[in-house]
Design a protein around this motif. Structure first.
Motif, PDB file in Angstrom:
ATOM      1  N   ASN A  54       0.832  -1.196   0.000  1.00 43.31           N
ATOM      2  CA  ASN A  54       0.000   0.000   0.000  1.00 43.31           C
ATOM      3  C   ASN A  54       0.868   1.248   0.000  1.00 43.31           C
ATOM      4  N   LEU A  55       0.736   2.058  -1.012  1.00 43.87           N
ATOM      5  CA  LEU A  55       1.543   3.279  -1.117  1.00 43.87           C
ATOM      6  C   LEU A  55       0.848   4.496  -0.539  1.00 43.87           C
ATOM      7  N   HIS A  56      -0.415   4.671  -0.842  1.00 42.24           N
ATOM      8  CA  HIS A  56      -1.077   5.959  -0.611  1.00 42.24           C
ATOM      9  C   HIS A  56      -2.184   5.914   0.429  1.00 42.24           C
ATOM     10  N   HIS A 329       7.076  14.996  -1.445  1.00 41.25           N
ATOM     11  CA  HIS A 329       7.206  15.652  -0.141  1.00 41.25           C
ATOM     12  C   HIS A 329       6.851  14.691   0.990  1.00 41.25           C
ATOM     13  N   GLN A 330       5.811  13.875   0.783  1.00 38.09           N
ATOM     14  CA  GLN A 330       5.424  12.904   1.814  1.00 38.09           C
ATOM     15  C   GLN A 330       6.562  11.922   2.091  1.00 38.09           C
ATOM     16  N   PRO A 404       2.586   3.520   4.709  1.00 41.50           N
ATOM     17  CA  PRO A 404       2.031   4.237   3.553  1.00 41.50           C
ATOM     18  C   PRO A 404       2.494   5.693   3.566  1.00 41.50           C
ATOM     19  N   TYR A 405       2.564   6.292   2.395  1.00 38.29           N
ATOM     20  CA  TYR A 405       3.098   7.643   2.294  1.00 38.29           C
ATOM     21  C   TYR A 405       2.196   8.694   2.941  1.00 38.29           C
ATOM     22  N   CYS A 406       0.934   8.356   3.158  1.00 40.71           N
ATOM     23  CA  CYS A 406       0.016   9.307   3.782  1.00 40.71           C
ATOM     24  C   CYS A 406       0.149   9.335   5.300  1.00 40.71           C
ATOM     25  N   THR A 407       0.978   8.465   5.869  1.00 38.78           N
ATOM     26  CA  THR A 407       1.139   8.389   7.326  1.00 38.78           C
ATOM     27  C   THR A 407       1.615   9.730   7.868  1.00 38.78           C
ATOM     28  N   THR A 408       0.898  10.266   8.852  1.00 39.04           N
ATOM     29  CA  THR A 408       1.206  11.583   9.399  1.00 39.04           C
ATOM     30  C   THR A 408       2.354  11.492  10.400  1.00 39.04           C
TER      31      THR A 408
END
Length: 441
Positions: A54-56, A329-330, A404-408
């Motif tokens: 899972n990337l996004h 950027h992520q 995942p790249y959306c991880t804050t």
């Protein structure tokens, strides 16, 4: 009524699992960003992108919309003698991003089959050129390239493959050129390259995943590939795990200073974790060796779901997200956070080594003993993560993050907190933490 986990236990057989002793699986019914949500509403932070695919983020609306649109247009068509827009567009876009020598795309359906295709390309390439004696592959010790027979053969011999050893073809193993051992491995390669039967060198570029996220420098890989090319040996980059930004650039092979692989393998993040798909690319001279008036020189390999339009649509949508500046950027933000955590924890008691490349972080704990994949420590690490509502899959005494790249940043801190508690488990002194309220729906 039985629960979902109980129903599962009655009918299913899970991978890499001793079904007699394994606890009931965690029943996940929904995904949302970096979170997986269980049947009872408990939320679990996915720290390993559900096996690196899972990337996004889960249930991403952009990918879901493109998949839905494709399903309403064309769900599948055989790929022998036919084609479709999504397959052509995906190949065009990927080749524009890959190293310049990559010229052709061959579709399959998972990482193991992408590797099988690559191995068959190499062997038949030399066969078509009238050099059938070139059939030996070189690979790294402790490498992993998949669970089909060819992929197992070029992977490390271990407990997972032991029942099949007599059926695997022989390969030659090189030590991994970790820092301080580069020259030793180059010398090993030089000896092997004196043999006339060497056909190919397959490698996981820069990071050996299941070996424990073992990392090595692009400069030494570049030299290994260079020496192989000097002797006409074809090089296969298995980017199933490292592809699509995991190591920093879109592809780990981009970090090589001079050389590029002849063949590249992709899966996992290819569709953003949405659908199963594999893909193998190759340089023009390899493709040319299969062109002939003799039909027997064709590559006789295929899958029922080769170039499935829905999977291609998911891959196109994921690639669009991955190529966007926001994703760059992520990835950099996650890499920076990993670097800061590495600086914090490296050298502490109970820590043997911390490794970091791009969005991948691996902590190798030092318990003194019990470091195998099947050790009680590994199981204790896994349970500690689950108890803290985090999904991790320790590799013995090595625990890695590949989110995942959306991880804050806040979510990353939850992951780091669990890694700190694992160190406490090794040292056996810190109390259990209090869970944040937002871990429940």
């Amino acid at each position: 009524m039985p629960t979902l986990a109980e129903r599962d236990h009655a009918v299913l057989w899970h991978p890499y699992t001793q079904m007699q002793t394994a606890p009931l699986p965690v029943p996940i019914v929904r995904g949302e960003g970096s979170w997986l949500i269980a049947e009872d509403g408990t939320r679990y932070l996915d720290g390993i992108s559900s096996w690196w695919v899972n990337l996004h983020g889960h249930a991403h609306p952009h990918i879901a919309e493109r998949v839905s649109e494709q399903l309403r247009t064309l769900e599948h068509v055989l790929f022998a003698g036919f084609t479709h827009p999504a397959a052509v567009e995906l190949a065009e876009q990927l080749l524009a991003l890959l190293p310049q020598n990559q010229a052709r795309v061959f579709y399959s359906d998972n990482g193991s089959t992408a590797v099988e295709v690559a191995l068959k390309m190499v062997l038949q390439y030399f066969h078509n050129l009238g050099q059938p004696e070139r059939r030996t592959f070189l690979c790294f010790r402790n490498s992993y390239h998949g669970d089909t027979f060819g992929a197992m053969a070029v992977s490390s011999r271990g407990a997972f493959t032991q029942p099949f050893w007599p059926l695997l073809f022989d390969v030659e193993f090189l030590d991994v050129p970790v820092p301080g051992h580069e020259q030793e491995v180059l010398s090993q390669l030089d000896i092997l390259l004196t043999r006339p039967d060497v056909a190919g060198f397959i490698f996981e570029p820069l990071v050996l995943g299941t070996a424990g996220m073992v990392m090595y420098a692009p400069e030494v890989l570049d030299e290994l590939v260079h020496r192989c090319h000097q002797r006409g040996v074809l090089c296969i980059a298995d980017e199933v795990m490292t592809g699509f930004g995991r190591t920093g650039p879109l592809f780990a092979s981009a970090l090589l200073p001079r050389e590029q692989p002849d063949i590249m393998c992709f899966s996992k993040g290819l569709t953003g974790g949405t659908l199963a798909m594999g893909l193998t690319t190759c340089a023009a001279p390899i493709y040319a060796a299969f062109l002939s008036d003799d039909k027997m020189k064709a590559l006789f390999h295929g899958h029922s779901y080769t170039a499935n339009p829905v999977a291609c649509a998911a891959a196109l949508a994921s690639l669009e997200l991955t190529s966007a500046e926001a994703c760059t950027h992520q990835r950099q933000r996650i890499a920076d956070a990993h670097a800061a955590f590495r600086q914090e924890i490296e050298g502490q008691a109970g820590i043997r080594q911390v490794r970091h490349q791009g969005t991948i972080l691996a902590v190798e704990y030092d318990p003194g003993e019990g470091t195998s994949y099947f050790s009680r420590l590994r199981d204790a690490f896994y349970q500690l993560a689950i108890d803290n509502h985090v999904v991790l899959r320790p590799l013995g005494n090595v625990v890695y993050l590949l989110p995942p790249y959306c991880t804050t940043n806040e979510e990353l801190e939850l992951l780091y907190a669990v890694l700190r508690r694992m160190r406490a488990l090794v040292l056996d002194f810190l109390p259990a933490p209090t869970l944040p309220e937002y871990l429940h729906d």
